[in-house]
Design a protein around this motif. Structure first.
Motif, PDB file in Angstrom:
ATOM      1  N   LEU A 225      -8.376  -1.039 -10.663  1.00 21.01           N
ATOM      2  CA  LEU A 225      -7.629  -0.112  -9.796  1.00 21.01           C
ATOM      3  C   LEU A 225      -7.061   1.037 -10.621  1.00 21.01           C
ATOM      4  CD1 LEU A 225      -5.605  -2.341  -7.299  1.00 21.01           C
ATOM      5  CD2 LEU A 225      -7.356  -0.679  -6.756  1.00 21.01           C
ATOM      6  N   ILE A 229      -8.114   4.860 -10.036  1.00 20.92           N
ATOM      7  CA  ILE A 229      -7.123   5.809  -9.527  1.00 20.92           C
ATOM      8  C   ILE A 229      -6.979   6.970 -10.506  1.00 20.92           C
ATOM      9  CG2 ILE A 229      -4.679   6.118  -9.003  1.00 20.92           C
ATOM     10  CD1 ILE A 229      -4.767   3.159  -8.001  1.00 20.92           C
ATOM     11  N   ARG A 245     -17.011  -0.602  -5.295  1.00 25.56           N
ATOM     12  CA  ARG A 245     -16.619  -1.602  -4.305  1.00 25.56           C
ATOM     13  C   ARG A 245     -17.309  -2.918  -4.608  1.00 25.56           C
ATOM     14  NH1 ARG A 245     -17.429   1.773   1.054  1.00 25.56           N
ATOM     15  NH2 ARG A 245     -16.284   3.537   0.193  1.00 25.56           N
ATOM     16  N   PHE A 248     -15.654  -4.457  -7.727  1.00 27.18           N
ATOM     17  CA  PHE A 248     -14.313  -4.958  -7.405  1.00 27.18           C
ATOM     18  C   PHE A 248     -14.428  -6.221  -6.565  1.00 27.18           C
ATOM     19  CE2 PHE A 248     -10.349  -5.094  -5.009  1.00 27.18           C
ATOM     20  CZ  PHE A 248      -9.424  -4.877  -6.005  1.00 27.18           C
ATOM     21  N   ASP A 249     -15.406  -6.195  -5.670  1.00 26.16           N
ATOM     22  CA  ASP A 249     -15.589  -7.349  -4.797  1.00 26.16           C
ATOM     23  C   ASP A 249     -15.957  -8.597  -5.602  1.00 26.16           C
ATOM     24  OD1 ASP A 249     -15.561  -8.352  -2.136  1.00 26.16           O
ATOM     25  OD2 ASP A 249     -17.726  -8.585  -2.291  1.00 26.16           O
ATOM     26  N   ASN A 252     -12.743  -9.885  -6.912  1.00 25.40           N
ATOM     27  CA  ASN A 252     -11.948 -10.347  -5.777  1.00 25.40           C
ATOM     28  C   ASN A 252     -12.497 -11.674  -5.249  1.00 25.40           C
ATOM     29  OD1 ASN A 252      -9.945 -10.204  -3.897  1.00 25.40           O
ATOM     30  ND2 ASN A 252     -10.906  -8.636  -2.628  1.00 25.40           N
ATOM     31  N   LEU A 256     -10.888 -15.348  -5.242  1.00 23.32           N
ATOM     32  CA  LEU A 256     -10.780 -16.188  -4.042  1.00 23.32           C
ATOM     33  C   LEU A 256     -11.299 -17.597  -4.330  1.00 23.32           C
ATOM     34  CD1 LEU A 256     -10.330 -16.536  -0.951  1.00 23.32           C
ATOM     35  CD2 LEU A 256     -12.667 -15.749  -0.638  1.00 23.32           C
TER      36      LEU A 256
ATOM     37  N   LEU B 103      -5.604 -17.270   1.783  1.00 29.09           N
ATOM     38  CA  LEU B 103      -6.395 -16.755   0.660  1.00 29.09           C
ATOM     39  C   LEU B 103      -7.520 -15.846   1.157  1.00 29.09           C
ATOM     40  CD1 LEU B 103      -6.552 -19.991  -1.485  1.00 29.09           C
ATOM     41  CD2 LEU B 103      -5.518 -17.822  -2.160  1.00 29.09           C
ATOM     42  N   LYS B 104      -8.136 -16.241   2.246  1.00 31.18           N
ATOM     43  CA  LYS B 104      -9.232 -15.425   2.793  1.00 31.18           C
ATOM     44  C   LYS B 104      -8.715 -14.077   3.254  1.00 31.18           C
ATOM     45  CE  LYS B 104     -12.799 -18.394   4.761  1.00 31.18           C
ATOM     46  NZ  LYS B 104     -13.098 -19.102   6.032  1.00 31.18           N
ATOM     47  N   GLU B 106      -6.059 -12.621   2.154  1.00 33.65           N
ATOM     48  CA  GLU B 106      -5.718 -11.883   0.947  1.00 33.65           C
ATOM     49  C   GLU B 106      -6.961 -11.171   0.411  1.00 33.65           C
ATOM     50  OE1 GLU B 106      -4.840 -14.254  -2.477  1.00 33.65           O
ATOM     51  OE2 GLU B 106      -3.859 -12.612  -3.537  1.00 33.65           O
ATOM     52  N   TYR B 107      -8.064 -11.907   0.359  1.00 35.14           N
ATOM     53  CA  TYR B 107      -9.327 -11.338  -0.130  1.00 35.14           C
ATOM     54  C   TYR B 107      -9.763 -10.154   0.730  1.00 35.14           C
ATOM     55  CZ  TYR B 107     -14.412 -10.959  -0.389  1.00 35.14           C
ATOM     56  OH  TYR B 107     -15.670 -10.476  -0.468  1.00 35.14           O
ATOM     57  N   ARG B 110      -7.458  -7.119   0.402  1.00 33.90           N
ATOM     58  CA  ARG B 110      -7.590  -6.425  -0.868  1.00 33.90           C
ATOM     59  C   ARG B 110      -8.881  -5.626  -0.896  1.00 33.90           C
ATOM     60  NH1 ARG B 110      -6.164 -10.332  -4.573  1.00 33.90           N
ATOM     61  NH2 ARG B 110      -4.006  -9.615  -4.559  1.00 33.90           N
ATOM     62  N   LYS B 111      -9.896  -6.198  -0.295  1.00 33.84           N
ATOM     63  CA  LYS B 111     -11.180  -5.508  -0.223  1.00 33.84           C
ATOM     64  C   LYS B 111     -11.027  -4.220   0.593  1.00 33.84           C
ATOM     65  CE  LYS B 111     -15.931  -6.489   1.132  1.00 33.84           C
ATOM     66  NZ  LYS B 111     -16.852  -7.552   1.531  1.00 33.84           N
ATOM     67  N   TYR B 113      -8.307  -2.606   1.143  1.00 34.96           N
ATOM     68  CA  TYR B 113      -7.414  -1.697   0.423  1.00 34.96           C
ATOM     69  C   TYR B 113      -8.197  -0.924  -0.633  1.00 34.96           C
ATOM     70  CZ  TYR B 113      -3.351  -0.235  -2.319  1.00 34.96           C
ATOM     71  OH  TYR B 113      -2.412   0.496  -2.986  1.00 34.96           O
ATOM     72  N   HIS B 114      -9.013  -1.642  -1.385  1.00 33.52           N
ATOM     73  CA  HIS B 114      -9.815  -0.991  -2.423  1.00 33.52           C
ATOM     74  C   HIS B 114     -10.790   0.000  -1.815  1.00 33.52           C
ATOM     75  CE1 HIS B 114     -13.316  -0.733  -5.151  1.00 33.52           C
ATOM     76  NE2 HIS B 114     -12.370  -0.549  -6.037  1.00 33.52           N
ATOM     77  N   ALA B 115     -11.451  -0.435  -0.736  1.00 32.96           N
ATOM     78  CA  ALA B 115     -12.426   0.442  -0.076  1.00 32.96           C
ATOM     79  C   ALA B 115     -11.731   1.714   0.396  1.00 32.96           C
ATOM     80  CB  ALA B 115     -13.076  -0.284   1.089  1.00 32.96           C
ATOM     81  N   LEU B 117      -9.059   3.122  -0.898  1.00 29.63           N
ATOM     82  CA  LEU B 117      -8.749   3.977  -2.046  1.00 29.63           C
ATOM     83  C   LEU B 117      -9.974   4.766  -2.491  1.00 29.63           C
ATOM     84  CD1 LEU B 117      -6.379   2.060  -4.481  1.00 29.63           C
ATOM     85  CD2 LEU B 117      -5.845   3.889  -2.900  1.00 29.63           C
ATOM     86  N   LEU B 133       0.498   2.373  -6.585  1.00 30.53           N
ATOM     87  CA  LEU B 133      -0.705   2.003  -5.830  1.00 30.53           C
ATOM     88  C   LEU B 133      -1.239   0.654  -6.295  1.00 30.53           C
ATOM     89  CD1 LEU B 133      -2.631   5.393  -5.608  1.00 30.53           C
ATOM     90  CD2 LEU B 133      -1.440   4.183  -3.791  1.00 30.53           C
ATOM     91  N   ILE B 134      -1.146   0.385  -7.592  1.00 22.61           N
ATOM     92  CA  ILE B 134      -1.633  -0.889  -8.116  1.00 22.61           C
ATOM     93  C   ILE B 134      -0.738  -2.016  -7.638  1.00 22.61           C
ATOM     94  CG2 ILE B 134      -1.984  -2.218 -10.229  1.00 22.61           C
ATOM     95  CD1 ILE B 134      -2.603   0.630 -11.457  1.00 22.61           C
ATOM     96  N   ILE B 138      -1.968  -5.326  -5.618  1.00 21.44           N
ATOM     97  CA  ILE B 138      -1.914  -6.671  -6.193  1.00 21.44           C
ATOM     98  C   ILE B 138      -0.726  -7.451  -5.614  1.00 21.44           C
ATOM     99  CG2 ILE B 138      -1.778  -8.028  -8.321  1.00 21.44           C
ATOM    100  CD1 ILE B 138      -4.353  -6.426  -8.217  1.00 21.44           C
ATOM    101  N   LEU B 142      -0.429 -10.053  -2.295  1.00 21.68           N
ATOM    102  CA  LEU B 142      -0.048 -11.436  -2.601  1.00 21.68           C
ATOM    103  C   LEU B 142       1.089 -11.888  -1.680  1.00 21.68           C
ATOM    104  CD1 LEU B 142      -1.116 -13.228  -4.969  1.00 21.68           C
ATOM    105  CD2 LEU B 142       1.045 -12.773  -6.093  1.00 21.68           C
ATOM    106  N   ARG B 145      -0.241 -12.849   1.560  1.00 19.74           N
ATOM    107  CA  ARG B 145      -0.837 -14.186   1.523  1.00 19.74           C
ATOM    108  C   ARG B 145       0.246 -15.261   1.661  1.00 19.74           C
ATOM    109  NH1 ARG B 145      -1.818 -17.958  -3.474  1.00 19.74           N
ATOM    110  NH2 ARG B 145      -3.145 -16.395  -4.457  1.00 19.74           N
TER     111      ARG B 145
END
Lengths: 616, 597
Positions: A225, A229, A245, A248-249, A252, A256, B103-104, B106-107, B110-111, B113-115, B117, B133-134, B138, B142, B145
């Motif tokens: 990140l 950024i 992506r 990162f996935d 991630n 998980l 947990l799912k 959360e995954y 986060r996905k 969120y990243h997409a 960004l 942003l970080i 993170i 959490l 979750r």
């Protein structure tokens, strides 16, 4: 030389559970607070007694009063039981607070010792480590020592050490009480205990590995990140979004999976202890029902045992958790101590000589050789600079210009020969005194977070606000500072991005001036700023230099032609020296350089750069 | 009463915002509804079985007290064991099930969120702090979750424990139930208040810890200055203060935290004491059995954790809601320039550029004021001007790093404002002024925009950027990791990696922003020679402060204060443009000096 730092990060390695050598050394930091330590140790048996006595009292109540119907003395039992509960709360609270107090004080002192040690390390310390490939990110690594490593120790000390001892003692106390109550029934515990301990230990071990992996993945995601950024423009230019992506996935998804695994173990561990305690209780009943045992076991004993078993599992879970805290702390301690052990090479003389007022402002080099590691940079430099003299040093890159001036304020020590300031060998002067005699302005001015005034006076109470205003006015920095809404009290943003290089240099000059040095050194101080800013600085220097000895390194020759003397360095030796006119007559390296400069001026219509030195 | 009214208002305000916050995770909830229902069912069953355990204990105790038939004890003991095992299994699976949903989510969150960004542009990033942003990506995720997993679990457990155990206790003895539970509301209330306060204290600790860390980092970075002015003792003093502040905060946090275990143990002991004091006389009277006593203490101990846990979870829920809000701000941000949908197969352009009446301002400060120019395909155009004349901004606009005003920039007669992202990036590559590299291998950096191009291509372009020899000298060659921002490479090396990275794209349009600033003259000459060979037919626009490069250019644009003040080949400008002559002389002098020293 042995390596000063180990390059392992927090997560790559775990140390021993308990390292006696490290603990003994850590104990030194408890010494000043030992009365608290004694108190904590004293409370330990009291707290355990208060816990262990409660089931005992319940057994008495059940067997002597409830089962027999004998109510006399029941009130006393209740009183003792209540007293024990209150005592347990009081002692428990005091204990945890004491542990925290001891831990935090120790950590505060340790952090302070480490900071003091680092602040007193000289340039050589950082230089040497920078050459070591493993320690590329020095300041980051050192910050890590002072924050994360110390934090690991803090966790061990406040939650762990005495608590761990307490846990073991409590287990011992409970086992002992059980044996006293009924040796027969205690056999059940003897059977169950190894099973519970081994399973707990195994699960905790597995969990720790998974948690470590989790943390690694988490920091990897944070790292991704950060980069994406900070480099968002490049990401966009090369249309990397899809690929990023995907990457990162990967993290991630692994995160998980790891979390799902540790989720299962955690759920198991959580319920295992509960199930185990119930099964133990069931076994107790079964065992107690055997006719031969039956005689020796009363209902009260059984009730007390149930209570003991419920209390038994707290310390077991606790010990398992503290295990990994201890390991992390041991590694951290090892790194902290090895850093504290790195020797400070450049030290104050034991009996510093007073500064001579006779030769105030004189700087002399006598047969000076110097270098970094194997490489020799300066080869027998002899140079005498008179008080008030203005000397410029020129020469190709790598000739040793910067090294030469670093010897004056003892950033480094000479290999042989000597450097004299005010007629005294710098190694015989008190370091703080020496350094305030010599002011240095570098090519770039480092600015700290804080106000402009803080950056000039560096929060030294001896530098009054008047002195700061004076310094600012002398350098002409007041023009732009007054234009700022809050003037000298303006907060500088991160990396002071809102100031131009020229403005920063003016602040650097004002800072040095505020400390009123007798000798001023300008190391490429104007090479990265534009002509207009340079004009400001030139004007400022005119007054500032009038009463001071000055040494100047510059690329632009037009700025130095009025220097009293120009030293031409090449390959660590002085190849030419004299006034501008002398050197032109010698027709050597300087004359060549100057010819180029002259042609530049006649060719273009840009005004030549103003000289930094004027004839006095 | 005055104390309640502001609290109430506060809660109402919260409730409306909770609804909007929850909308963010609503789709994820729907997706995982089945998992949550399963988990819920398992938790209900586990709580029901748990309630039966003290009842069996009661039967066993009574049977031990009045021994009748020893085989009955075997029955009770086995029953207890089986029940305990069954209960634990249910609890394990219920917990796994519910936490898995957390947990799912959360995954997924986060996905997303990243997409998000990766889709936002300069205008968003210029206003945001990286660390913030970080932390959202993170820590806040959490916290969400925790909100879903432990939050759901704890609320269910507390609710079910009370639903099942309370009636049982009440049937046993309503008065005793009331008495024994007396400490519980206090425990719950204290936990809630204290976790809230504890959270605030932990924020203070984190804040002071962060400040101390940056102070340390800054001190170490600026140690040269501190040493040169001998102010180390002052800095030690400042450190002592910051360190002392952290110590204070830590201690306050620890003191409050110490209260929890003490309180929980005392609450339990108090309950047992009340039961004993109450039931003692009744057991003697015969209205209460010993088994009832054992069962009651068992039930009581089963209610301690759900009660304390609920107090704790309320804080987690509040944090989760706050975190959702912080994440929502980013997830709801919209990119400033939504681009057209990408074509499956981008068409290759011929590479001509037209700029019409281009004006651009940063905030209120005008940077470009009416740029008009036509650049034919295959041209090599130099771009010169003083600092702040608008050169870099012009390139950034051409590369659409800033949103382009419609009707101003055209590539092959197509308006840049409406060109899809994929076509643009396949046809235009840029080397920005700061050579930002990623902490990966050199090869990964070179093939950044073209990950499938292969090592051959990386070596080829490294050769064109005069980088090949240096890479060969690294022990790990192309696999050498360059460190954060490329820190292990020299400035010149970074610049050439950035150049090669753009060349790998083989686009018809190339924009170079000052790519020779850290490169020595000889290397520059080599690169120029290579470029002439390589960029045959490619349109090249280069901000440049080097004479050799400018001589090569077909034409040079001279920018001043956001306007084009001269345009033409080098020799023509030397005669016609005083500004160009001036810049030229500066550059010449600089270069001569460099070769000498």
């Amino acid at each position: 030389m042995r390596p000063v730092l180990t390059a392992h990060t927090d997560e790559t390695r775990y140390g021993h559970f308990l390292d006696i050598r490290l603990m003994v050394r850590l104990f030194h930091y408890v010494q000043p607070h030992r009365k608290w330590l004694w108190l904590a140790l004293l409370l330990l048996p009291i707290g355990i007694l208060a816990q262990v006595a409660q089931p005992w009292m319940i057994q008495r109540a059940v067997d002597h009063h409830l089962a027999t119907g004998q109510m006399a003395g029941f009130g006393f039992v209740l009183l003792v039981l209540g007293g024990m509960a209150v005592l347990q709360m009081g002692v428990g609270y005091t204990q945890s607070t004491l542990h925290a107090l001891l831990g935090q004080r120790m950590v505060r002192d340790l952090r302070m010792a480490l900071f003091d040690h680092l602040v007193h390390q000289e340039a050589a310390f950082f230089h040497q480590n920078n050459n070591n490939q493993k320690n590329q990110n020095q300041s980051g690594q050192l910050t890590n020592r002072l924050t994360n490593d110390i934090e690991a120790v803090s966790q061990m000390v406040s939650a762990g050490l005495i608590g761990l001892l307490g846990d073991f003692l409590l287990l011992l106390g409970i086992t002992f009480s059980m044996f006293l109550l009924s040796a027969h029934l205690s056999l059940v515990i003897v059977v169950m205990l190894p099973i519970i301990l081994l399973t707990s230990g195994f699960v905790t071990q597995r969990m720790r590995l998974l948690q470590r992996r989790s943390r690694q993945l988490q920091s990897s995601m944070a790292g991704r990140l950060t980069e994406e950024i900070e480099g968002y423009q490049v990401v966009r230019l090369f249309q990397r979004q899809q690929k990023n992506r995907f990457l990162f996935d990967e993290d991630n998804r692994n995160y998980l999976q790891t979390s799902l695994k540790s989720n299962k173990l955690e759920a198991f561990q959580f319920s295992f202890v509960e199930a185990a305690s119930h099964i133990t209780i069931a076994l107790l009943f079964l065992y107690a029902a055997i006719p031969s045992i039956r005689q020796a076991v009363t209902v009260g004993i059984l009730v007390a045992f149930i209570d003991y078993i419920r209390r038994f599992f707290f310390p077991i879970r606790d010990i398992a958790n503290k295990y990994s805290t201890m390991q992390a702390a041991m590694t951290a301690l090892e790194r902290i101590f090895s850093l504290l052990d790195s020797p400070t090479t450049l030290v104050d003389p034991p009996t510093p000589l007073p500064i001579s007022e006779l030769e105030k402002g004189r700087v002399s080099f006598e047969q000076v050789t110097f270098g970094y590691g194997q490489e020799t940079i300066l080869k027998g430099i002899t140079l005498d600079i008179q008080p008030g003299e203005h000397v410029a040093i020129v020469g190709p890159t790598g000739a040793g210009k910067s090294s030469l001036i670093k010897l004056i304020n003892r950033t480094f020590d000479v290999h042989s020969g000597q450097v004299l300031v005010h007629g005294t060998d710098v190694r015989h002067l008190a370091l703080p005194q020496l350094r305030r005699l010599v002011g240095v302005v570098w090519q770039e001015t480092f600015l700290f977070a804080g106000t402009i005034a803080d950056n000039i006076g560096l929060m030294d109470p001896a530098i009054t606000p008047e002195r700061i205003r004076w310094a600012v006015a002398q350098t002409g920095a007041d023009t732009f500072i007054n234009a700022l809404p809050q003037g000298l009290e303006t907060q500088l943003a991160e990396r002071a991005a809102d100031l131009s290089t020229g403005q920063r240099q003016l602040l650097g000059l004002a800072r040095v001036l505020a400390f009123d040095p007798v000798i001023l050194i300008l190391d490429e101080a104007t090479s990265s700023i534009d002509a207009i800013s340079e004009q400001y600085i030139q004007r400022a220097l005119q007054t500032i230099l009038a009463t001071r000895t000055a040494l100047l390194i510059a690329h632009r020759l037009s700025t130095i032609q009025h220097a009293d003397r120009i030293i031409v360095l090449s390959n660590g030796q002085i190849v030419e020296q004299g006034t501008h006119d002398d050197l032109l007559q010698q027709n050597g390296l300087y004359a060549q350089l100057y010819a180029l400069q002259l042609r530049g001026q006649t060719l273009g219509d840009e005004s030549p750069r103003p000289p930094l030195f004027f004839k006095n | 009463m005055w104390i309640f009214s502001p609290l109430q208002r506060f809660r109402w305000a919260k409730l409306t915002s909770i609804q909007t916050q929850l909308r963010i995770i609503w789709p994820y909830y729907l997706e995982n509804r089945a998992g949550l229902r399963w988990g819920f069912a398992l938790l209900v069953l586990s709580n029901a079985t748990a309630a039966a355990i003290p009842y069996l204990l009661k039967l066993a105790t009574n049977s031990l007290h009045h021994p009748s038939d020893p085989t009955r004890m075997i029955f009770f003991a086995l029953g207890l064991m089986l029940l305990a095992l069954f209960h634990s299994l249910l609890r394990i699976f219920g917990r796994i099930q519910v936490f898995r949903v957390g947990l799912k989510i959360e995954y997924e969150l986060r996905k997303a969120y990243h997409a998000k960004l990766t889709n936002l542009d300069s205008s968003f990033f210029m206003q945001s702090r990286t660390g913030d942003l970080i932390s959202r990506g993170i820590n806040d995720i959490l916290a969400v979750r925790m909100f879903i997993g432990p939050g759901f679990l704890q609320v269910t457990n507390t609710f079910m424990s009370y639903c099942i155990i309370l009636p049982v206790m009440l049937t046993l003895d309503p008065l005793l139930t009331g008495l024994a539970l007396l400490p519980f509301p206090i425990m719950f209330g204290l936990t809630w208040l204290m976790t809230k306060h504890l959270y605030q204290l932990s924020q203070i600790v984190a804040d002071r810890f962060g400040k101390l860390s940056s102070f340390i980092q800054e001190t170490l970075a600026g140690l040269t200055v501190l040493r040169a002015l001998a102010v180390e003792p002052l800095w030690q003093h400042r450190f002592d203060q910051a360190n002392g502040g952290l110590y204070e905060a830590n201690l306050r946090h620890a003191r409050l935290q110490s209260f929890f275990p003490a309180m929980i143990l005392f609450g339990g002991a108090l309950g047992v004491w009340i039961i004993l004091a109450y039931s003692g006389p009744r057991v003697v009277e015969g209205t209460f059995t010993l088994g009832d006593f054992v069962a009651f203490t068992g039930y009581l101990s089963m209610l301690i954790w759900p009660t304390v846990g609920l107090g704790w979870i309320l804080t987690i829920l509040q944090r989760g809601i706050a975190a959702l809000e912080r994440i929502g701000v980013v997830l709801n941000a919209s990119p400033m320039s939504p681009s057209a949908p990408s074509l499956a197969q981008p068409i290759r352009w011929s590479g001509n550029i037209s700029i019409r009446h281009l004006h651009f301002s940063h905030a209120t400060h005008p940077v470009l004021q009416g740029i008009n120019i036509d650049i034919p395909s295959g041209a090599f155009i130099g771009l010169v001007g003083r600092i702040g004349s608008g050169k870099s901004t012009l390139l950034a606009l051409l590369a659409r790093l800033w949103p382009t005003p419609p009707g101003t920039i055209f590539f092959d007669q197509q308006d840049l404002a409406y060109i899809d992202e994929a076509s643009l990036r396949h046809n235009l590559a840029m080397v920005p002024q700061d050579s930002f590299l990623f902490s990966a291998s050199i090869q990964d950096n070179l093939l950044f925009g073209h990950p499938l191009a292969g090592e051959e291509k990386a070596w080829e372009m490294a050769r064109f950027a005069a980088l090949e020899k240096e890479i060969l000298q690294f022990p790990q060659r192309m696999a050498t990791i360059v460190g954060e921002r490329g820190i292990t490479l020299s400035g010149g090396q970074r610049q050439r990696v950035a150049l090669a990275r753009a060349l790998v794209m083989e686009t018809p349009i190339l924009l170079f922003d000052d790519i020779f600033s850290s490169v020595d003259a000889r290397t520059e000459a080599t690169i120029l020679q290579n470029l002439r060979q390589l960029t045959h037919g490619q349109t090249l626009l280069m901000v440049c402060h080097r004479i050799a490069a400018l001589r090569e250019a077909d034409a040079i644009i001279v920018l001043d204060q956001g306007r084009i003040v001269a345009f033409g080949p080098h020799t023509q400008l030397l005669i016609e443009s005083p500004l160009y002559q001036n810049l030229h002389d500066q550059m010449q002098r600089q270069e001569k000096l460099e070769t000498l020293t």
